[in-house]
Structures are given as structure tokens and as C-alpha cells.
Scaffold this motif. Structure first.
Motif, PDB file in Angstrom:
ATOM      1  N   ALA A 246       0.824  -1.214   0.000  1.00 12.86           N
ATOM      2  CA  ALA A 246       0.000   0.000   0.000  1.00 12.86           C
ATOM      3  C   ALA A 246       0.856   1.260   0.000  1.00 12.86           C
ATOM      4  O   ALA A 246       0.596   2.212  -0.757  1.00 12.86           O
ATOM      5  CB  ALA A 246      -0.933  -0.018   1.209  1.00 12.86           C
ATOM      6  N   GLU A 247       1.908   1.282   0.828  1.00 14.93           N
ATOM      7  CA  GLU A 247       2.744   2.478   0.881  1.00 14.93           C
ATOM      8  C   GLU A 247       3.524   2.685  -0.412  1.00 14.93           C
ATOM      9  O   GLU A 247       3.816   3.823  -0.815  1.00 14.93           O
ATOM     10  CB  GLU A 247       3.706   2.426   2.072  1.00 14.93           C
ATOM     11  CG  GLU A 247       4.700   1.281   2.074  1.00 14.93           C
ATOM     12  CD  GLU A 247       4.164   0.021   2.752  1.00 14.93           C
ATOM     13  OE1 GLU A 247       4.990  -0.818   3.163  1.00 14.93           O
ATOM     14  OE2 GLU A 247       2.923  -0.109   2.881  1.00 14.93           O
ATOM     15  N   GLU A 248       3.853   1.584  -1.086  1.00 24.50           N
ATOM     16  CA  GLU A 248       4.535   1.695  -2.374  1.00 24.50           C
ATOM     17  C   GLU A 248       3.590   2.234  -3.442  1.00 24.50           C
ATOM     18  O   GLU A 248       3.987   3.051  -4.276  1.00 24.50           O
ATOM     19  CB  GLU A 248       5.092   0.333  -2.791  1.00 24.50           C
ATOM     20  CG  GLU A 248       6.240  -0.161  -1.910  1.00 24.50           C
ATOM     21  CD  GLU A 248       6.720  -1.546  -2.302  1.00 24.50           C
ATOM     22  OE1 GLU A 248       7.939  -1.799  -2.188  1.00 24.50           O
ATOM     23  OE2 GLU A 248       5.879  -2.383  -2.705  1.00 24.50           O
ATOM     24  N   ARG A 249       2.367   1.810  -3.420  1.00 25.61           N
ATOM     25  CA  ARG A 249       1.380   2.328  -4.383  1.00 25.61           C
ATOM     26  C   ARG A 249       1.165   3.824  -4.165  1.00 25.61           C
ATOM     27  O   ARG A 249       1.053   4.599  -5.120  1.00 25.61           O
ATOM     28  CB  ARG A 249       0.061   1.569  -4.246  1.00 25.61           C
ATOM     29  CG  ARG A 249       0.154   0.100  -4.625  1.00 25.61           C
ATOM     30  CD  ARG A 249      -1.216  -0.510  -4.860  1.00 25.61           C
ATOM     31  NE  ARG A 249      -2.041  -0.488  -3.657  1.00 25.61           N
ATOM     32  CZ  ARG A 249      -2.077  -1.476  -2.767  1.00 25.61           C
ATOM     33  NH1 ARG A 249      -1.306  -2.558  -2.937  1.00 25.61           N
ATOM     34  NH2 ARG A 249      -2.861  -1.410  -1.710  1.00 25.61           N
ATOM     35  N   THR A 250       1.124   4.235  -2.915  1.00 21.90           N
ATOM     36  CA  THR A 250       0.962   5.657  -2.598  1.00 21.90           C
ATOM     37  C   THR A 250       2.150   6.460  -3.105  1.00 21.90           C
ATOM     38  O   THR A 250       1.995   7.564  -3.656  1.00 21.90           O
ATOM     39  CB  THR A 250       0.807   5.856  -1.082  1.00 21.90           C
ATOM     40  OG1 THR A 250      -0.337   5.139  -0.629  1.00 21.90           O
ATOM     41  CG2 THR A 250       0.653   7.328  -0.735  1.00 21.90           C
ATOM     42  N   LEU A 251       3.356   5.921  -2.923  1.00 21.02           N
ATOM     43  CA  LEU A 251       4.560   6.593  -3.391  1.00 21.02           C
ATOM     44  C   LEU A 251       4.509   6.813  -4.904  1.00 21.02           C
ATOM     45  O   LEU A 251       4.800   7.922  -5.393  1.00 21.02           O
ATOM     46  CB  LEU A 251       5.788   5.768  -3.009  1.00 21.02           C
ATOM     47  CG  LEU A 251       7.132   6.227  -3.588  1.00 21.02           C
ATOM     48  CD1 LEU A 251       7.482   7.630  -3.098  1.00 21.02           C
ATOM     49  CD2 LEU A 251       8.243   5.251  -3.214  1.00 21.02           C
ATOM     50  N   HIS A 253       1.884   6.871  -6.857  1.00 23.16           N
ATOM     51  CA  HIS A 253       0.815   7.808  -7.227  1.00 23.16           C
ATOM     52  C   HIS A 253       1.236   9.249  -6.945  1.00 23.16           C
ATOM     53  O   HIS A 253       0.943  10.153  -7.747  1.00 23.16           O
ATOM     54  CB  HIS A 253      -0.467   7.473  -6.469  1.00 23.16           C
ATOM     55  CG  HIS A 253      -1.664   8.212  -6.998  1.00 23.16           C
ATOM     56  ND1 HIS A 253      -2.181   7.984  -8.255  1.00 23.16           N
ATOM     57  CD2 HIS A 253      -2.422   9.209  -6.442  1.00 23.16           C
ATOM     58  CE1 HIS A 253      -3.217   8.781  -8.461  1.00 23.16           C
ATOM     59  NE2 HIS A 253      -3.385   9.535  -7.378  1.00 23.16           N
ATOM     60  N   ASN A 254       1.938   9.474  -5.857  1.00 25.49           N
ATOM     61  CA  ASN A 254       2.422  10.823  -5.558  1.00 25.49           C
ATOM     62  C   ASN A 254       3.438  11.293  -6.595  1.00 25.49           C
ATOM     63  O   ASN A 254       3.454  12.470  -6.980  1.00 25.49           O
ATOM     64  CB  ASN A 254       3.036  10.861  -4.163  1.00 25.49           C
ATOM     65  CG  ASN A 254       1.996  10.771  -3.064  1.00 25.49           C
ATOM     66  OD1 ASN A 254       0.818  11.099  -3.281  1.00 25.49           O
ATOM     67  ND2 ASN A 254       2.402  10.333  -1.887  1.00 25.49           N
TER      68      ASN A 254
END
Length: 436
Positions: A246-251, A253-254
Motif C-alpha cells: 500500500a505504501e509503495e502504491r501511494t509513493l 501515485h504521488n
């Protein structure tokens, strides 16, 4: 006192072999000649088919189970070798780069040969003239640098031994140090994983179990078990198999949002922020025609040669990207997926896949091209971490595939930083105990 004019190799319990080298003799050839003796390989390319056919008969000496083989100790595989750069000017030329330092690609070649020799020392049966095993490199688990400069005119010492065994695989750890200002200082620590196969290199073969003789050896062996578990976990979590966390997907997307053109309402309109470079513009490629000169004892392309070429391309890419000379921090997770045959066209592709502060993470992918069918087959993947003396641009992915390369590079970089932060506990003291 051992002469600096001699090439010193030690292997086995108490056995010391001193090989005197002439002014033109290459260090790598010492190991290769010893390995050829062990497996009965031919030194002439024209005789390689006959030599391979003769090795087929050695299958009768293979163990049907590991229980049939005597246990060996870590001392049995202990090897020490000295590279006399301080006293051999012609040998020094083969290792010298234009920065007046040592070509690290040459050290990679030597480490690969040494790892094979260590494993053959572990499995050696003195009742046989030739070993029925074909021992090849499966992967380079880790190489951690302990100093930035390797002097071209000071002797280098290689030590190592087997630290863990499975049924058909072996882990070998090596330590490299250099004699400078009256004392040996640490250069690097390396961990290789090798596999044993039958004389025709077609199926797995059993190897000798490891006998642990002290609490220190048990701790070393346990670290080998931890390394194996970690490799399995990393393989299971590979981005080629499962979605990013999840944190990698957020990274990702940012990163995407930060490159959108705010003047348009379009997902396709992308602009770079200040001090950034598209991943597409951080590549470098190369081609090698694989000649017989670079063959190993089994008449395939020497794994150390592949590592040297990949490292040099990765270094050049990092140098061009940063605009200054990079320093190697670590080599991580080199996987040998399939052997490279002589005569192959080897394509190398280097990609800066992640940057942070003064660090550059480079991935080098190698594949063989069949000119007749035009099919590509991946042979190796290499990961290198470099450092420079200034902040560097951020590398930014555009496509989903590049985003996965970015995340994979970040994972390897984070793992390297964690490893560098751990207390440095060299095995050098244990090596010296074995080699007394």
C-alpha cells in the motif's frame, strides 16, 4: 615469512600450496588452472568436446544421497590467496584503471573463481583424481564494500570458506583485505551461493554435509539459514509476482501527481519537476560477443566475466547520470538464471532505477539474443549501489513498468542501507585461525 614474489594459495586442513608466478602470469589463471585439475577440463578450446565426454564417466562416483558423504568442517574449505600487486608491475597493469585505482570488475572475477575453489575444497574426495561435480555460481547474495579506495600498488589478500550447506547448494563467504601502511585493512565482504550438479551439468548432485565444531561456527551456519529464508521471502514478494504494498502504491501515485501539468486537465500531460530526470533518459546499453577466451572450466562463459561487464556498464551509467565519478557501496542479489554459451550475442542494459541524496541504484539486465530466431532470453540481473560526493537529480518513472523498476530499486537500496547500518563483524579472525 612468505616471499612476495610468490602467489600463495592455501586450501584444506593444513595444506599450503605456494605457486610461484612469473612476471606475466595472471592471478585469475592460477585459480583456473587449479580448477581445471580438479575437474579434468581441457586447456585447449579444440579439445573441449573430448574433455566433456570424458567427464560423463564420472557420474558413477556421484552419491545417491547426502548420507553417503562424509561430513566436512569449515576448516576443510578454508582458502587464502595473495594478489601481489605491490611486487608484480605487469600483473598490476591488468588491474589498474585510469583513476589510479584497482578495476573492481577484476576483483569480481577473482571472487567468482575463489568461491568455486572454496566449494570444491569442501567436496574434494582425495581418492578420486577428478571431481564428478560441476559446481557453478547460482547467485551473489551480497558484496559490502568496507573502503572506497583499493590501491593498485599494494598486495591484496583473499580469504574464505564454506559457511552453510544444503543438500545440493553451498554458501561461501569471502573477505578481502589490502596491505597498506604496514597493516591489512578491510576492503570488502562477499557472500556467494553455489550449486552442485552432475558431470554433464544437467541435474542437481548431493554435496558433503557440514560439521559444526564450535559455537562460533554454529552462529555462522545459522546466519546462512537466515540468508536463505530472506532470499525466499524476497522472491515471494517480488513485483514480478505480487502487487506493490500500500505504501509503495501511494509513493508511485504521488510521483505521478507531482509530474502532472497543472495547466491542463489530462493524465497524459506530464512535466518534470526541478532537478529531476525521466527514467527513460537514464539508460545505457552494451553488446558483447562471447568468445572462447572468456569460457569457464565447463566451456560456458565465465560468470566473473559477466559480472565484470555488468559492473563496468553500471558504473559508466552512474557516472554519466551524476556527472562525476561514483564509488561502489554494495553489490546486491546477482542472479544467474541460465548459462551463457560461447558464441552468444550478449545484450546488456543498464538503468538508473532509484536515487536518494548522494546515492544511485543501478540495475543491469543481461540477455542472450539468438540471431537466427531473434529470440531474447534473460541470463542475469545485477543490482549495484553507488555513491557520489554531491546531491544528484531524482529519477522519475513514466510508465507502470518503469514504476515497478523504481520500486524494485528502492527495495534493494533500502536493504543495502540496512545492511550498512549493522555492526561490521568480519570473519577474518576465523579465517586466520583456520589458516595457521
Amino acid at each position: 615469512c612468505l616471499s612476495t614474489r610468490a602467489y600463495i594459495c592455501r586450501w584444506g586442513r593444513g595444506l599450503v600450496t605456494v605457486i610461484t608466478i612469473t612476471i606475466v602470469y595472471h592471478y585469475r589463471n592460477v585459480f583456473r588452472n587449479r580448477l581445471r585439475e580438479i575437474v579434468g577440463a581441457s586447456t585447449n578450446w579444440k579439445d573441449h568436446q573430448q574433455a566433456l565426454a570424458e567427464r560423463t564417466s564420472l557420474s558413477q562416483y556421484l552419491a545417491q544421497s547426502q548420507d553417503e558423504l562424509p561430513a566436512k568442517t569449515m576448516k576443510d574449505s578454508a582458502v587464502e590467496a595473495h594478489l601481489p600487486l605491490g611486487s608484480q608491475p605487469t600483473l598490476r597493469e591488468k588491474y589498474l584503471n585510469y583513476h589510479n585505482s584497482v578495476r573492481f570488475g577484476r576483483i569480481l572475477e577473482d571472487l567468482d573463481s575463489l568461491a568455486v575453489l572454496i566449494c570444491y575444497s569442501h567436496t574434494w574426495n582425495k581418492e578420486l583424481k577428478r571431481s564428478p561435480l560441476s559446481i557453478v555460481t547460482a547467485l551473489v547474495d551480497k558484496i559490502d564494500m568496507r573502503k572506497n579506495i583499493i590501491y593498485p600498488d599494494c598486495d591484496i589478500k583473499f580469504t574464505g570458506h564454506v559457511t552453510w550447506v544444503g543438500k545440493t547448494s553451498i554458501e561461501a563467504k569471502m573477505h578481502v583485505s589490502q596491505y597498506h601502511d604496514g597493516a591489512y585493512t578491510d576492503v570488502l565482504d562477499a557472500t556467494f551461493v553455489m550449486v552442485a550438479r552432475d558431470p554433464e551439468n544437467e541435474r542437481a548432485a548431493f554435496i558433503n554435509p557440514l560439521k559444526l565444531e564450535s559455537p562460533e561456527e554454529k552462529a555462522i551456519f545459522q546466519q546462512g539459514e537466515i540468508n536463505k529464508t530472506r532470499r525466499v521471502e524476497l522472491s515471494t514478494a517480488s513485483l514480478l509476482k505480487v502487487a506493490p504494498a500500500a505504501e509503495e502504491r501511494t509513493l508511485i501515485h504521488n510521483l505521478f501527481l507531482n509530474t502532472l501539468d497543472t495547466r491542463t486537465v489530462s493524465f497524459r500531460s506530464r512535466i518534470l519537476s526541478t532537478n529531476s530526470v525521466w527514467m527513460e533518459d537514464a539508460k545505457m546499453k552494451g553488446l558483447e560477443i562471447c568468445h572462447p577466451q572468456e569460457r569457464n572450466i565447463f566451456n560456458r562463459i565465465f560468470g566473473g566475466f559477466l559480472m565484470r561487464k555488468a559492473y563496468e556498464l553500471g558504473w559508466a551509467n552512474a557516472c554519466a547520470f551524476a556527472g562525476c565519478r561514483p564509488t561502489l557501496v554494495a553489490v546486491d542479489d546477482i542472479i544467474f538464471r541460465k548459462p551463457v554459451e560461447i558464441g552468444s550475442l550478449l545484450l546488456l542494459s543498464s538503468q538508473v532505477c532509484y536515487t536518494e541524496g548522494m546515492h544511485i541504484q543501478v540495475r543491469v539486465h543481461t540477455e542472450v539474443l539468438d540471431p537466427l530466431t531473434r529470440q531474447h532470453s534473460t541470463t542475469n540481473v545485477f543490482h549495484f549501489t553507488f555513491c557520489v560526493e554531491k546531491d544528484i537529480p531524482a529519477v522519475v518513472p513514466q510508465s507502470y513498468g518503469e514504476s515497478m523498476l523504481y520500486l524494485d530499486g528502492k527495495r534493494h537500496f533500502d536493504e543495502t542501507m540496512r545492511s550498512q547500518a549493522l555492526p561490521h563483524q568480519t570473519l577474518q579472525k576465523l579465517y586466520l585461525t583456520y589458516l595457521v
